[in-house]
Design a protein around this motif. Structure first.
Motif, PDB file in Angstrom:
ATOM      1  N   MET A 139       0.974  -0.950  -0.289  1.00 24.21           N
ATOM      2  CA  MET A 139       0.140  -0.366  -0.281  1.00 24.21           C
ATOM      3  C   MET A 139       0.926   1.286   0.094  1.00 24.21           C
ATOM      4  O   MET A 139       2.248   1.595   0.857  1.00 24.21           O
ATOM      5  N   THR A 140       0.635   2.282  -0.344  1.00 25.46           N
ATOM      6  CA  THR A 140       1.738   3.722  -1.062  1.00 25.46           C
ATOM      7  C   THR A 140       0.191   4.712  -0.290  1.00 25.46           C
ATOM      8  O   THR A 140      -0.823   5.039  -0.957  1.00 25.46           O
ATOM      9  N   LEU A 141       0.152   5.022   0.315  1.00 29.55           N
ATOM     10  CA  LEU A 141      -0.196   5.757   1.173  1.00 29.55           C
ATOM     11  C   LEU A 141       0.248   7.456   0.120  1.00 29.55           C
ATOM     12  O   LEU A 141       1.441   7.661  -0.879  1.00 29.55           O
ATOM     13  N   PRO A 142      -1.096   8.016   0.122  1.00 31.62           N
ATOM     14  CA  PRO A 142      -1.145   9.291  -0.746  1.00 31.62           C
ATOM     15  C   PRO A 142      -0.043  10.274   0.024  1.00 31.62           C
ATOM     16  O   PRO A 142       0.117   9.908   1.783  1.00 31.62           O
ATOM     17  N   THR A 143       0.735  11.671  -0.473  1.00 28.03           N
ATOM     18  CA  THR A 143       0.709  12.325   0.300  1.00 28.03           C
ATOM     19  C   THR A 143       0.353  13.901   0.355  1.00 28.03           C
ATOM     20  O   THR A 143      -0.154  14.269  -0.218  1.00 28.03           O
ATOM     21  N   ARG A 144      -0.072  14.711   1.656  1.00 27.88           N
ATOM     22  CA  ARG A 144       0.337  16.041   2.228  1.00 27.88           C
ATOM     23  C   ARG A 144       1.042  16.906   2.310  1.00 27.88           C
ATOM     24  O   ARG A 144       2.201  16.665   2.028  1.00 27.88           O
ATOM     25  N   LEU A 159       2.423  19.934   4.880  1.00 28.51           N
ATOM     26  CA  LEU A 159       2.693  21.069   6.093  1.00 28.51           C
ATOM     27  C   LEU A 159       3.678  22.408   5.381  1.00 28.51           C
ATOM     28  O   LEU A 159       4.606  22.182   5.440  1.00 28.51           O
ATOM     29  N   GLY A 160       2.797  23.293   5.385  1.00 26.41           N
ATOM     30  CA  GLY A 160       3.204  24.513   4.264  1.00 26.41           C
ATOM     31  C   GLY A 160       3.969  23.856   2.802  1.00 26.41           C
ATOM     32  O   GLY A 160       3.694  23.876   1.834  1.00 26.41           O
ATOM     33  N   ASP A 161       5.532  24.471   2.773  1.00 23.91           N
ATOM     34  CA  ASP A 161       5.871  23.569   2.086  1.00 23.91           C
ATOM     35  C   ASP A 161       6.859  22.162   2.137  1.00 23.91           C
ATOM     36  O   ASP A 161       7.809  21.442   1.156  1.00 23.91           O
ATOM     37  N   LEU A 162       6.924  21.396   3.420  1.00 21.65           N
ATOM     38  CA  LEU A 162       7.146  20.065   3.506  1.00 21.65           C
ATOM     39  C   LEU A 162       5.864  18.954   3.086  1.00 21.65           C
ATOM     40  O   LEU A 162       5.067  18.681   4.042  1.00 21.65           O
ATOM     41  N   GLU A 163       6.551  18.639   1.898  1.00 21.53           N
ATOM     42  CA  GLU A 163       5.687  17.389   1.294  1.00 21.53           C
ATOM     43  C   GLU A 163       5.996  15.975   2.534  1.00 21.53           C
ATOM     44  O   GLU A 163       7.146  15.602   2.521  1.00 21.53           O
ATOM     45  N   VAL A 164       5.252  15.675   2.968  1.00 20.04           N
ATOM     46  CA  VAL A 164       4.903  14.328   3.882  1.00 20.04           C
ATOM     47  C   VAL A 164       3.910  13.099   3.713  1.00 20.04           C
ATOM     48  O   VAL A 164       2.746  13.619   2.901  1.00 20.04           O
ATOM     49  N   SER A 165       3.721  11.759   4.018  1.00 17.51           N
ATOM     50  CA  SER A 165       2.878  11.053   3.915  1.00 17.51           C
ATOM     51  C   SER A 165       1.999  11.373   4.807  1.00 17.51           C
ATOM     52  O   SER A 165       1.166  11.992   5.940  1.00 17.51           O
ATOM     53  N   ALA A 166      -0.035  10.960   4.225  1.00 14.78           N
ATOM     54  CA  ALA A 166      -0.876  11.706   4.701  1.00 14.78           C
ATOM     55  C   ALA A 166      -0.937  11.096   6.075  1.00 14.78           C
ATOM     56  O   ALA A 166      -2.473  11.723   6.604  1.00 14.78           O
ATOM     57  N   GLN A 167      -0.616  10.179   6.222  1.00 14.60           N
ATOM     58  CA  GLN A 167      -0.272   9.878   7.847  1.00 14.60           C
ATOM     59  C   GLN A 167       1.242   9.846   8.297  1.00 14.60           C
ATOM     60  O   GLN A 167       1.869   9.280   8.230  1.00 14.60           O
ATOM     61  N   GLY A 168       1.306   9.579   9.254  1.00 11.24           N
ATOM     62  CA  GLY A 168       2.456  10.087  10.071  1.00 11.24           C
ATOM     63  C   GLY A 168       2.389   8.787  11.632  1.00 11.24           C
ATOM     64  O   GLY A 168       1.212   9.010  11.369  1.00 11.24           O
ATOM     65  N   LEU A 169       3.562   8.395  12.015  1.00 13.24           N
ATOM     66  CA  LEU A 169       3.153   7.831  13.438  1.00 13.24           C
ATOM     67  C   LEU A 169       3.934   9.161  14.530  1.00 13.24           C
ATOM     68  O   LEU A 169       5.086   8.699  14.134  1.00 13.24           O
ATOM     69  N   GLY A 170       3.304   8.021  15.612  1.00 12.72           N
ATOM     70  CA  GLY A 170       3.306   9.216  16.810  1.00 12.72           C
ATOM     71  C   GLY A 170       3.830   8.079  17.275  1.00 12.72           C
ATOM     72  O   GLY A 170       3.465   7.434  17.885  1.00 12.72           O
ATOM     73  N   CYS A 171       5.683   8.302  18.291  1.00 14.31           N
ATOM     74  CA  CYS A 171       6.109   7.050  18.355  1.00 14.31           C
ATOM     75  C   CYS A 171       6.532   7.331  19.666  1.00 14.31           C
ATOM     76  O   CYS A 171       7.154   6.534  20.570  1.00 14.31           O
ATOM     77  N   MET A 172       6.416   8.186  20.381  1.00  9.86           N
ATOM     78  CA  MET A 172       5.663   8.512  21.891  1.00  9.86           C
ATOM     79  C   MET A 172       5.889   7.271  22.892  1.00  9.86           C
ATOM     80  O   MET A 172       6.670   7.054  23.769  1.00  9.86           O
ATOM     81  N   GLY A 173       4.670   6.395  22.729  1.00 12.93           N
ATOM     82  CA  GLY A 173       4.528   5.224  23.560  1.00 12.93           C
ATOM     83  C   GLY A 173       5.438   4.797  23.005  1.00 12.93           C
ATOM     84  O   GLY A 173       5.197   3.550  24.113  1.00 12.93           O
ATOM     85  N   MET A 174       6.426   4.323  22.392  1.00 10.94           N
ATOM     86  CA  MET A 174       7.013   3.059  22.431  1.00 10.94           C
ATOM     87  C   MET A 174       8.072   3.228  23.186  1.00 10.94           C
ATOM     88  O   MET A 174       9.165   1.930  24.309  1.00 10.94           O
ATOM     89  N   LEU A 202       7.474   2.928   7.743  1.00 11.19           N
ATOM     90  CA  LEU A 202       8.708   3.110   6.832  1.00 11.19           C
ATOM     91  C   LEU A 202       7.781   1.964   5.036  1.00 11.19           C
ATOM     92  O   LEU A 202       8.172   2.488   4.295  1.00 11.19           O
ATOM     93  N   ASP A 203       7.670   1.073   5.328  1.00 16.14           N
ATOM     94  CA  ASP A 203       7.392  -0.125   4.179  1.00 16.14           C
ATOM     95  C   ASP A 203       5.683   0.545   3.768  1.00 16.14           C
ATOM     96  O   ASP A 203       6.363  -0.080   2.746  1.00 16.14           O
ATOM     97  N   ALA A 204       5.231   0.642   3.931  1.00 18.48           N
ATOM     98  CA  ALA A 204       3.489   0.568   4.246  1.00 18.48           C
ATOM     99  C   ALA A 204       3.063   2.211   3.226  1.00 18.48           C
ATOM    100  O   ALA A 204       2.801   2.928   3.181  1.00 18.48           O
ATOM    101  N   GLY A 205       5.174   2.831   3.554  1.00 15.38           N
ATOM    102  CA  GLY A 205       4.834   4.509   2.457  1.00 15.38           C
ATOM    103  C   GLY A 205       5.161   5.892   3.778  1.00 15.38           C
ATOM    104  O   GLY A 205       4.323   6.857   3.145  1.00 15.38           O
ATOM    105  N   VAL A 206       4.815   5.237   5.065  1.00 15.41           N
ATOM    106  CA  VAL A 206       4.102   6.500   5.295  1.00 15.41           C
ATOM    107  C   VAL A 206       5.405   7.271   6.227  1.00 15.41           C
ATOM    108  O   VAL A 206       7.147   6.587   6.614  1.00 15.41           O
ATOM    109  N   THR A 207       6.205   8.097   5.895  1.00 21.18           N
ATOM    110  CA  THR A 207       7.440   8.975   5.866  1.00 21.18           C
ATOM    111  C   THR A 207       7.478   9.890   7.231  1.00 21.18           C
ATOM    112  O   THR A 207       8.544  10.028   7.463  1.00 21.18           O
ATOM    113  N   LEU A 208       6.224  10.811   7.762  1.00 17.62           N
ATOM    114  CA  LEU A 208       6.859  11.387   8.802  1.00 17.62           C
ATOM    115  C   LEU A 208       6.842  10.186  10.299  1.00 17.62           C
ATOM    116  O   LEU A 208       5.809   9.949  10.560  1.00 17.62           O
TER     117      LEU A 208
END
Length: 324
Positions: free
Chosen positions: A1-6, A8-23, A43-49
């Motif tokens: 699966m490839t996630l679309p991008t969005r 943030l200002g001029d910064l292009e990222v995956s349309a959904q990110g991963l919050g790592c705090m709980g790790m 990362l394999d699924a296309g999450v970049t942020l």
């Protein structure tokens, strides 16, 4: 699966990110191997942020994320935050935003992460004792020095955003936003859109509550035990929201968590939620929500079931540092 991008200002990222705090903190014991596997699966699924902060696990989370991405740095838009003084003294709940500290904190984060630059650097909270212009001015110097690419603020109010943007472009506002936390709707959200600031909702699943999987029997070290919404009668009243979500989700063939996440995802093309998880199972479920299409009728129904939420999202002391 490839996630679309969005963007943030001029910064292009995956349309959904991963919050790592709980790790590293807040949601029970850490599992390093599973956490690293989850980051790689994202990362394999296309999450970049990927989102972390110096204070998460008092440095542990940055080190963990840094280790996980060491061989995949070019695939990652790496976001971290500074400001909470607990990183220096665990007993100190205050924040710092003075120029000297901004630069010290950045260097410390770069070292823990094992990278030569941070893609998106946030002030974790606005320091009430320091003009936001000083904080952002120091962050702008980090951009000029090549240590940071883009800058953001977390839990900032409309006035702070306007003052900050007058010093340097602000790419993103990271604030809590979900079906049961809608504080930014109105002036803060309008200000972001006027200024071209992207929105990065954290806890889009209501700290897991909206998945319907939580019970009141939380582990002793789970910080949700300290949050008013998860205690006593508030929990019982708020669970009615989950029951209503479950009914709607069943009609659409998705889980209640996916429905709640898809609602956030549908709030605009400038919205990039960062649901947190430390397990690959839940990661796959969250990522699938990024491509759920909701009709106007669906969105209206989802909003209508949210209703009145019982209890504040933080303690009174913690709320003092929100929307500064």
């Amino acid at each position: 699966m490839t996630l679309p991008t969005r963007k943030l200002g001029d910064l292009e990222v995956s349309a959904q990110g991963l919050g790592c705090m709980g790790m590293s903190q807040s949601y029970g014991p850490a599992d390093r191997d599973e956490s690293i596997a989850t980051i790689n699966a994202a990362l394999d699924a296309g999450v970049t942020l990927l989102d972390t902060a110096d204070v998460y696990g008092l440095g542990h989370n940055e080190e963990l994320v840094g280790s996980a991405i060491k061989s995949r740095r070019s695939e990652v838009v790496l976001a971290t935050k500074f400001g909470f003084k607990r990183i220096l003294d665990p007993s100190d709940a205050g924040v710092r935003g003075d120029a000297e500290y901004v630069k010290q904190a950045c260097d410390a984060s770069l070292k823990r992460l094992g990278v030569d630059h941070i893609d998106l650097y946030y002030a974790h909270r606005v320091d009430p004792a320091v003009p936001v212009e000083e904080t952002v001015g120091a962050m702008a110097e980090l951009v000029q020095a090549g240590k940071v690419r883009y800058i953001g603020l977390s839990e900032a109010g409309a006035e702070s955003l306007r003052r900050a943007a007058a010093v340097h472009p602000i790419s993103a506002l990271q604030s809590e936003w979900s079906l049961w936390t809608r504080d930014i709707e109105g002036e803060i959200l309008d200000t972001c859109r006027q200024l071209g600031i992207g929105i990065v909702p954290f806890s889009p699943l209501g700290r897991g509550f909206l998945t319907g999987r939580l019970t009141q029997d939380l582990p002793e070290d789970d910080f949700r035990r300290t949050m008013p919404r998860f205690s006593g009668e508030n929990y019982d009243r708020n669970y009615a929201i989950v029951e209503a979500l479950k009914a709607l989700a069943e009609k659409l063939g998705v889980t209640p968590g996916q429905l709640a996440l898809a609602w956030v995802q549908s709030q605009g093309t400038d919205v990039v939620p960062i649901p947190g998880t430390k397990r690959r199972t839940y990661l796959a479920e969250n990522i699938a929500a990024a491509t759920i299409e909701l009709s106007a009728e669906d969105l209206a129904q989802i909003s209508s079931v949210a209703g009145d939420v019982a209890g504040e999202r933080y303690s009174a002391e913690a709320l003092k540092l929100v929307n500064g």
